[in-house]
Motif scaffolding. Sequence first.
Motif, short mmCIF file in Angstrom:
data_model
loop_
_atom_site.label_atom_id
_atom_site.label_comp_id
_atom_site.label_asym_id
_atom_site.label_seq_id
_atom_site.Cartn_x
_atom_site.Cartn_y
_atom_site.Cartn_z
N PHE A 125 0.42 1.86 -38.57
CA PHE A 125 0.21 0.35 -39.13
C PHE A 125 -0.15 -0.84 -38.04
CE2 PHE A 125 1.59 -3.74 -40.97
CZ PHE A 125 0.71 -3.75 -42.00
N TYR A 126 -1.22 -1.36 -38.08
CA TYR A 126 -1.58 -2.39 -37.31
C TYR A 126 -1.43 -3.74 -37.82
CZ TYR A 126 -4.15 -4.37 -33.08
OH TYR A 126 -4.11 -5.24 -32.04
N PRO A 127 -0.34 -4.24 -37.28
CA PRO A 127 0.32 -5.71 -37.93
C PRO A 127 -0.63 -6.50 -38.06
CG PRO A 127 2.05 -4.57 -37.00
CD PRO A 127 0.89 -4.14 -36.41
N HIS A 128 -1.46 -6.75 -36.83
CA HIS A 128 -2.25 -7.77 -36.67
C HIS A 128 -3.52 -7.83 -37.77
CE1 HIS A 128 -3.84 -11.07 -34.49
NE2 HIS A 128 -5.20 -10.53 -34.31
N LEU A 129 -3.80 -6.76 -38.00
CA LEU A 129 -5.01 -6.61 -39.09
C LEU A 129 -4.40 -6.42 -40.30
CD1 LEU A 129 -7.64 -4.79 -36.82
CD2 LEU A 129 -7.58 -7.21 -37.40
N HIS A 130 -3.26 -6.07 -40.51
CA HIS A 130 -2.46 -5.64 -41.94
C HIS A 130 -3.15 -4.58 -42.49
CE1 HIS A 130 -0.59 -9.72 -41.77
NE2 HIS A 130 -1.66 -10.24 -41.50
N LYS A 131 -3.29 -3.39 -41.57
CA LYS A 131 -4.20 -2.20 -41.96
C LYS A 131 -3.37 -0.89 -41.37
CE LYS A 131 -8.60 -4.27 -42.28
NZ LYS A 131 -9.03 -4.35 -43.63
N TRP A 132 -3.73 -0.04 -42.23
CA TRP A 132 -3.00 1.44 -41.68
C TRP A 132 -4.75 1.94 -41.18
CZ3 TRP A 132 1.22 4.25 -41.05
CH2 TRP A 132 2.47 3.77 -41.63
N PHE A 133 -4.18 2.60 -39.87
CA PHE A 133 -5.29 3.45 -39.32
C PHE A 133 -5.26 4.87 -39.04
CE2 PHE A 133 -6.54 -0.93 -37.86
CZ PHE A 133 -7.67 -0.95 -38.44
N GLU A 134 -6.05 5.83 -39.54
CA GLU A 134 -5.94 7.19 -38.80
C GLU A 134 -6.91 7.15 -37.78
OE1 GLU A 134 -6.46 11.29 -41.23
OE2 GLU A 134 -8.18 10.00 -41.17
N VAL A 135 -6.40 7.81 -36.65
CA VAL A 135 -7.05 7.65 -35.21
C VAL A 135 -7.16 9.05 -34.63
CG1 VAL A 135 -6.92 6.46 -33.05
CG2 VAL A 135 -6.08 5.43 -34.92
N GLN A 136 -8.20 9.13 -34.10
CA GLN A 136 -8.39 10.40 -33.25
C GLN A 136 -8.92 10.26 -32.06
OE1 GLN A 136 -10.11 13.79 -36.20
NE2 GLN A 136 -10.05 11.71 -37.35
N ALA A 137 -8.27 10.43 -30.93
CA ALA A 137 -8.71 9.92 -29.68
C ALA A 137 -9.20 11.44 -28.83
CB ALA A 137 -7.79 9.21 -28.86
N TYR A 138 -10.24 11.30 -28.26
CA TYR A 138 -10.83 12.61 -27.26
C TYR A 138 -11.02 12.03 -26.02
CZ TYR A 138 -11.39 14.50 -31.83
OH TYR A 138 -11.36 14.95 -33.19
N ARG A 139 -10.29 12.70 -25.12
CA ARG A 139 -10.53 12.48 -23.58
C ARG A 139 -11.75 12.98 -22.94
NH1 ARG A 139 -10.91 11.09 -18.91
NH2 ARG A 139 -9.43 10.83 -17.52
N SER A 140 -12.73 12.57 -22.23
CA SER A 140 -13.71 13.06 -21.71
C SER A 140 -13.96 12.62 -20.21
CB SER A 140 -14.92 12.33 -22.38
OG SER A 140 -15.21 10.99 -22.32
N LYS A 141 -14.66 13.00 -19.40
CA LYS A 141 -15.01 12.78 -18.05
C LYS A 141 -15.09 11.37 -17.75
CE LYS A 141 -16.79 17.45 -17.05
NZ LYS A 141 -17.83 18.15 -16.32
N LYS A 142 -16.00 10.79 -18.75
CA LYS A 142 -16.47 9.05 -18.59
C LYS A 142 -15.10 8.35 -19.08
CE LYS A 142 -21.27 10.05 -18.94
NZ LYS A 142 -22.52 9.82 -19.44
N GLY A 143 -14.25 8.70 -19.77
CA GLY A 143 -13.31 8.11 -20.44
C GLY A 143 -12.73 8.51 -21.57
N MET A 144 -12.87 7.83 -22.90
CA MET A 144 -12.14 8.37 -24.01
C MET A 144 -13.24 7.73 -25.33
SD MET A 144 -8.60 7.31 -25.48
CE MET A 144 -7.56 8.07 -24.14
N SER A 145 -13.15 8.73 -26.12
CA SER A 145 -13.92 8.32 -27.49
C SER A 145 -12.97 8.21 -28.51
CB SER A 145 -14.93 9.52 -27.75
OG SER A 145 -15.87 9.71 -26.74
N VAL A 146 -12.80 7.32 -29.38
CA VAL A 146 -11.78 7.15 -30.38
C VAL A 146 -12.42 6.91 -31.78
CG1 VAL A 146 -9.96 5.71 -31.25
CG2 VAL A 146 -10.52 5.73 -28.55
N TYR A 147 -12.32 7.87 -32.78
CA TYR A 147 -12.63 7.64 -34.09
C TYR A 147 -11.48 6.99 -34.75
CZ TYR A 147 -16.21 10.81 -32.62
OH TYR A 147 -17.63 11.50 -31.93
N PHE A 148 -11.73 6.27 -35.86
CA PHE A 148 -10.65 5.70 -36.45
C PHE A 148 -11.24 5.38 -38.09
CE2 PHE A 148 -12.01 2.44 -34.01
CZ PHE A 148 -11.99 1.26 -34.66
N GLN A 149 -10.27 5.31 -38.93
CA GLN A 149 -10.70 4.90 -40.33
C GLN A 149 -9.60 3.99 -40.90
OE1 GLN A 149 -11.54 8.05 -42.96
NE2 GLN A 149 -9.99 9.28 -42.57
#
Length: 602
Positions: A119-143
């Motif tokens: 839960f992200y209180p600042h936005l008053h929302k629940w998020f489902e997050v998937q974070a993938y590490r890559s050579k250039k940094g990180m890719s984040v999918y969320f809904q």
Amino acid sequence: MLVSRRGGDVGMSHLPSKNQHTFHPLHAQKTFSLEDVGQGVDQRFAGILDSLTNAFVSLDRQWRVTYINLQAESLLQKTREELLGKILWEAFPEALGSTFYRKYHEAFETLTSIRFEEFYPHLHKWFEVQAYRSKKGMSVYFQDITRHKQVEEELFTLAAIVESSDDAIFSRTLDGIVLSWNTGAERLYGYSALEMIGQSIHTLVPPERRQEWEEIMQRLAEGQRIEHVETVRSRKDGRRIDVSITVSPVRDATGKIIGASTIARDITKRKHAEKRQHLLNEASNALVSSLDHQLTLPEVAQLIVPTLADYCRIALVDEQQQIKEITVNHIDPEKIALVRELYESYKDRAYITYGVQRILQTGKPELLSTISGDVLESVQQSPEVLQIIRALGLESYMGVPLLARGKTIGAITFSSVQAHRYYTPDDLSFAQELARRIALVLENARLHREAQAEIAERKQAEEQQRVLKERMLALATTDQVTELPNHRALLAQLDQELERAQRYERACSLLFLDLDHFKALNDGYGHTAGDAVLYEFASLIRARLRRIDTVGRWGGEEFVAILPELQADEALLLAEEVRAAVAAHTFSVGGGIHLTCSVGMA
């Protein structure tokens, strides 16, 4: 879709692997490496990323935002211009130290993908997050899964309510196979969830209630909701319980009825209370319908069986303190003789543990919730008694005395042969209340009989007193020879008639009658013959007078006739009529003689 969810659990089967991700837009399929997603995302992929239903953000190794798709802009409520090139933690300072911060760093440092919900209180929302590490940094999918979490919370709350409910709540298929079974159902029916789930609900329905069950299922199939139907169900231990059930159809997404949910509430205590109150009312009505307990107590026994017992016995103690059986009743009339035989088998024993005779001796109630081995052991020395008890199938027993003014006047015993009916202290209390009412009516009937006898005795005494007074008055006012009013009575009657004549200005005449030569007759024939002549003379006079006239013996052979409302001329005619009748009469003395009389008038 990149994320698959089912039943509240997040599945991973459709998520991209660490280094490879497959998209399925409506217009094309494109396979690309995560390394392609980063700073300056190729225009070939930008359109695809913007068309995703999931939000997407790419970060470089310094946590700067290198790309953000349209969904991410909407969910994060920030534009690309506000985020691109910005360090994530500066753009969202409230996330520092949060689960998002820790999880992203964990993925970054371990070079692994990570998935979480938060839960992200600042936005008053629940998020489902998937974070993938890559050579250039990180890719984040969320809904945004806020609505899903709300539904999930509601389901958890509902499940908690169902599980903690005192009512039995369960669901089943249209074929009656149990799908869910809460703690309340376990308590009510005695079956655990493991025992019932997957089993037929018919287990709970007594054979005699199957038709009712079929009717409920038919109404359910028609889409009806069945509310507060009072019925009977069977527990695991065999006991029958009264329940109030509400059955609702369960539909699938298309609206098709696929099962039913049931809420059942135990109403056994209420139904028992209603039955007991009905029994008390009916018994009271029967008891007051007649003072003859030989008629009323058998009616009460008919009410007790089968409402409160499978067989019962009522006995009273007579005035000689002898036990007198009033009635026996059994649900099977053929076994009434067996109940009587049981009593005959133990009534003359020196020591009796239970039963009518014991209650009459002690004046105390008895309760045997179950007929245990210890109870049967007490009659092991009496095989015939033990055989009868077993033949009757006795399972539970209680007995209560009939008490009136502190004295035991009788007893009632209640017996159950049903495995599911065991008497409790509550049942015993009810039996004592019933016995109290019966004893009260019996005592009132006894008092009524005593009062009636006393009243009859008093009336008899009063009647005797009245007769005695009448006799005494007659002796005081009647001439014993002629049975006419005597001198004293004539004076009293004369005063009344003269006063009435004066008041109403009416006539009143008197005749003075004297039997001629009576002294000579009395001396010649004796007093007995003289009395007989006087009696005949009185009868001759009385026969010629009216009903309102009074004739009496003035003294000796002299008589007076009081003639109300009779004028002098009419009195004269009556006097001549009497004189002539006497002269023509033959008196029965000395073979028959003739006498005359003298008549004076006033």
